[in-house]
Design a protein around this motif. Structure first.
Motif, mmCIF file in Angstrom:
data_model
loop_
_atom_site.group_PDB
_atom_site.id
_atom_site.type_symbol
_atom_site.label_atom_id
_atom_site.label_comp_id
_atom_site.label_asym_id
_atom_site.label_seq_id
_atom_site.Cartn_x
_atom_site.Cartn_y
_atom_site.Cartn_z
ATOM 1 N N UNK A 230 18.641 -13.055 4.146
ATOM 2 C CA UNK A 230 18.695 -14.348 4.762
ATOM 3 C C UNK A 230 17.120 -14.575 5.295
ATOM 4 N N UNK A 231 17.014 -13.932 6.205
ATOM 5 C CA UNK A 231 15.756 -14.148 6.996
ATOM 6 C C UNK A 231 14.361 -13.676 6.146
ATOM 7 N N UNK A 232 14.709 -12.818 5.226
ATOM 8 C CA UNK A 232 13.431 -12.396 4.454
ATOM 9 C C UNK A 232 13.221 -13.445 3.486
ATOM 10 N N UNK A 233 14.230 -14.075 2.736
ATOM 11 C CA UNK A 233 13.812 -15.023 1.924
ATOM 12 C C UNK A 233 13.604 -16.457 2.526
ATOM 13 N N UNK A 234 13.990 -16.625 3.819
ATOM 14 C CA UNK A 234 13.527 -17.857 4.533
ATOM 15 C C UNK A 234 11.846 -17.583 4.861
ATOM 16 N N UNK A 235 11.633 -16.339 5.086
ATOM 17 C CA UNK A 235 10.120 -16.021 5.466
ATOM 18 C C UNK A 235 9.348 -16.331 4.135
ATOM 19 N N UNK A 236 9.815 -15.761 3.040
ATOM 20 C CA UNK A 236 9.104 -16.226 1.753
ATOM 21 C C UNK A 236 9.008 -17.755 1.415
ATOM 22 N N UNK A 237 9.849 -18.555 1.715
ATOM 23 C CA UNK A 237 9.932 -19.876 1.748
ATOM 24 C C UNK A 237 8.737 -20.490 2.469
ATOM 25 N N UNK A 238 8.869 -19.902 3.820
ATOM 26 C CA UNK A 238 8.124 -20.433 4.708
ATOM 27 C C UNK A 238 6.325 -20.140 4.272
ATOM 28 N N UNK A 239 6.219 -19.081 3.738
ATOM 29 C CA UNK A 239 4.874 -18.599 3.258
ATOM 30 C C UNK A 239 4.472 -19.511 2.182
ATOM 31 N N UNK A 240 5.451 -19.851 1.298
ATOM 32 C CA UNK A 240 5.044 -20.976 -0.025
ATOM 33 C C UNK A 240 4.681 -22.266 0.552
ATOM 34 N N UNK A 241 5.327 -22.730 1.767
ATOM 35 C CA UNK A 241 5.135 -23.776 2.504
ATOM 36 C C UNK A 241 3.672 -23.926 2.955
ATOM 37 N N UNK A 242 3.284 -22.874 3.586
ATOM 38 C CA UNK A 242 1.843 -22.439 3.866
ATOM 39 C C UNK A 242 0.837 -22.545 2.841
ATOM 40 N N UNK A 243 1.223 -21.921 1.789
ATOM 41 C CA UNK A 243 0.447 -21.991 0.661
ATOM 42 C C UNK A 243 0.288 -23.526 0.298
ATOM 43 N N UNK A 244 1.452 -24.076 0.173
ATOM 44 C CA UNK A 244 1.233 -25.632 -0.245
ATOM 45 C C UNK A 244 0.388 -26.562 0.654
ATOM 46 N N UNK A 245 0.465 -26.127 1.884
ATOM 47 C CA UNK A 245 -0.375 -26.937 2.933
ATOM 48 C C UNK A 245 -1.857 -26.717 2.902
ATOM 49 N N UNK A 246 -2.181 -25.209 2.222
ATOM 50 C CA UNK A 246 -3.578 -24.915 2.148
ATOM 51 C C UNK A 246 -4.183 -25.294 0.846
ATOM 52 N N UNK A 247 -3.265 -25.551 -0.213
ATOM 53 C CA UNK A 247 -3.754 -25.685 -1.502
ATOM 54 C C UNK A 247 -2.908 -27.143 -1.884
ATOM 55 N N UNK A 248 -3.258 -28.505 -1.701
ATOM 56 C CA UNK A 248 -2.395 -29.453 -1.925
ATOM 57 C C UNK A 248 -2.115 -29.942 -3.434
ATOM 58 N N UNK A 249 -2.742 -28.937 -4.131
ATOM 59 C CA UNK A 249 -2.507 -29.140 -5.894
ATOM 60 C C UNK A 249 -1.113 -28.616 -6.072
ATOM 61 N N UNK A 250 -0.612 -27.530 -5.260
ATOM 62 C CA UNK A 250 0.691 -27.257 -5.529
ATOM 63 C C UNK A 250 1.810 -28.079 -5.369
#
Length: 608
Positions: A230-250
């Motif tokens: 559960x926590x590992x999956x949540x960490x992955x989603x949070x990293x995806x959130x960071x990626x979207x914040x850095x690249x608005x095209x996402x």
């Protein structure tokens, strides 16, 4: 006139290309200056520390003169680069401002003089660092969005590795190996967070991801594989959130194409996920300061602000999410879990308290949100890829996708099965009983005698049988077989709904309304009566009627649907070992008649 216009356009393009090449060359020069100045700074600092209390000897003076000469040479090269920047186009205005304010060449010249001096020598490293900082900011301006793109790429790569690790943990990866890989990912995530100081939104998400990774490590240490996943999956989603914040095209790729005025609960949950991640990120500095100690006055004040954020998120969930789902009880039950998780966070924060317990509750709330979002997203993606589901089975205006409600039932059944199989100390009987009631609600919304109604009845009977056995503390093979049968029936309903081009597929408890649709479930033959020599199978008469309707609707498409229904029915009727044999036979792509004969053979073996 056309020739002159063409010449002018070519001249303009040539100047633009020259400018691009010049800017690229200037970027390379600044990067080289930074690299050489950093190396010279390290050498100068070592020299200064070695001669803080004594003057250098002959060899030291030679080294000192060499350092000063190299520093002045770098200052000259930097001054040339500054002149190119100041004479550049308006696109370099930000770089020009940095040059005028910080004048890195002058700082380097001053550093060279300090190095050559016997009394001002200790001031040289500080001047060198100031010059390096100015050059880095100039380089960042020259590179434009390249640095953000690189950071977004790093965040995406970490997210992908974290997702693979979460899957591996769930599949049974050795605990020590998983813990080592999780530790490596956490360290890389923390390094990424340090590089995101100038992007607060991405940094918050990355910090929260590092906290979730820490939680996964702790769970692995305790042997709790479910919490680690559960926590590992949540960490992955949070990293995806960071990626979207850095690249608005996402974000633009993920925005829904159709704009409706009706409420969209899935979009709301995505927004709440970002806000909930901010709650976790804001809690981390407080936790670093007080750890498990009693909060002091400043910590109580900070916790009050975090609790207010959590209260606002919970209020939005209840007002904009829960209240609009009064006609969708399955989605309502899923949001009730999210509500309960957030309410526990709020209660803990208001004590006031935080500690590992508080951070754990915050991560659980994130995981519950992610669970619902992922299920809905997977259904929407499958609908888009399949080319059907555009109509949503008459429930296009539903706040929550009706097909996603079926997926929630499947996920819940799989979760209960996993808990029971692992022997977890939970009331699996009560959980299974609640699931059976939800399945009965959907069954009541389908047309009696229709294919979805038959499958839903099968799922409900299997769920009720499992609930009875689990209530008697029987978690053996019989109870697990009932739960698997219930899950298989629910999966078949969802598969048939997609195959008919309707995401609701009659399984939606509200938006579909259980009304028959042209070309939908009414015209499909029931494979329960399609096999010869099986008296008592339901739907035998409907099979013939469906065959007649199939001629009008298109023989090829109906044959595919019939085969899919037969496959699922056989899976439900056979025990696990026979199902595996049947799956292997299907992978060999046997003719339809041969496959039916093999299914009949397996059934005869079971009759004996």
């Amino acid at each position: 006139a056309a020739g002159r216009a063409g010449d002018a356009a070519l001249d303009k393009a040539e100047r633009a290309l020259d400018r691009m090449l010049s800017d690229s060359d200037l970027t390379r020069i600044i990067a080289q200056l930074i690299e050489r100045q950093q190396a010279l700074h390290a050498e100068t600092r070592t020299f200064v520390r070695a001669h803080l209390t004594s003057q250098p000897d002959e060899a030291g003076r030679t080294h000192q003169a060499d350092l000063a000469t190299r520093q002045k040479d770098l200052a000259t090269r930097t001054a040339d680069a500054e002149r190119r920047i100041l004479s550049g186009p308006a696109a370099l205005d930000k770089a020009k401002d940095i040059v005028r304010q910080d004048v890195p060449a002058e700082r380097m010249t001053a550093a060279g003089g300090d190095i050559a001096s016997n009394d001002r020598r200790p001031r040289a490293p500080e001047a060198q660092l100031a010059a390096v900082d100015a050059l880095k900011r100039i380089l960042e301006v020259l590179r434009g969005g390249d640095q953000l793109a690189d950071l977004a790429r790093r965040a995406g790569e970490l997210a992908e590795r974290q997702e693979r690790l979460a899957d591996a943990i769930e599949r049974g990866m050795p605990r020590d190996e998983a813990a080592r890989e999780q530790e490596r990912l956490r360290q890389e995530t923390e390094r990424l967070a340090k590089d995101l100081e100038r992007n607060p939104e991405a940094k918050q998400a990355t910090d929260a991801a590092a906290s979730a990774q820490q939680g996964a490590q702790s769970a692995l240490g305790k042997g709790d594989r479910g919490a680690a996943t559960r926590d590992a999956g949540t960490a992955a989603e949070l990293l995806r959130t960071a990626q979207r914040a850095l690249d608005p095209k996402q974000d633009e790729k993920e925005k829904p194409k159709d704009e409706k005025s009706s409420p969209d609960v899935v979009a709301l949950l995505r927004t709440l996920f970002s806000l909930q991640a901010k709650v976790l990120a804001d809690s981390l500095p407080i936790d670093r300061r007080i750890s498990e100690d009693e909060p002091d006055f400043a910590a109580k004040r900070d916790l009050s602000g975090v609790a207010q954020q959590q209260d606002d998120i919970l209020l939005r969930l209840r007002e904009e999410g829960v209240k609009v789902l009064d006609q969708q009880p399955i989605a309502l039950a899923a949001l009730a879990r999210v509500d309960a998780a957030m309410d526990k966070v709020l209660t803990h924060l208001r004590k006031p308290a935080l500690g590992s317990r508080g951070l754990g509750l915050e991560r659980i709330a994130l995981a519950e949100l992610k669970r619902v979002i992922d299920i809905a997203a997977s259904i929407q993606m499958a609908s888009e890829e399949g080319g059907g589901g555009g109509g949503q089975g008459g429930g296009n205006q539903a706040p929550f996708p009706p097909a996603a409600e079926l997926a929630l039932l499947i996920a819940r059944q799989g979760e209960i099965h996993a808990l029971a199989a692992a022997g977890r100390p939970v009331d699996a009987g009560a959980m299974q009983g609640e699931l059976g009631k939800l399945i009965a609600l959907v069954e009541g919304a389908t047309r009696p005698g229709s294919r979805p109604n038959l499958l839903m009845a099968r799922a409900r009977r299997a769920a009720d049988g499992a609930a009875t056995l689990l209530a008697q503390q029987d978690r053996g093979a019989n109870a697990r077989h009932h739960m698997l049968a219930s899950e298989e029936a629910l999966r078949q309903i969802l598969a048939e709904a997609k195959g008919s081009g309707s995401s609701g597929g009659g399984g939606g408890s509200s938006s579909g309304g259980g009304k028959p649709k042209p070309g939908g479930d009414e015209g499909k033959p029931d494979p329960g009566g399609a096999k010869p020599g099986q008296p008592g199978q339901p739907g035998a008469g409907q099979a013939q009627a469906g065959a007649a309707g199939a001629t009008e609707a298109g023989a090829g498409e109906t044959a595919t649907s019939v085969q899919a229904l037969q496959d699922a029915t056989a899976l439900l009727q056979l025990p696990p070992e026979r199902r595996e044999q049947l799956r292997q036979a299907r992978e060999q792509r046997l003719p339809a008649g041969a496959l039916q004969l093999f299914e009949r053979y397996l059934e005869k073996l079971e009759d004996r």
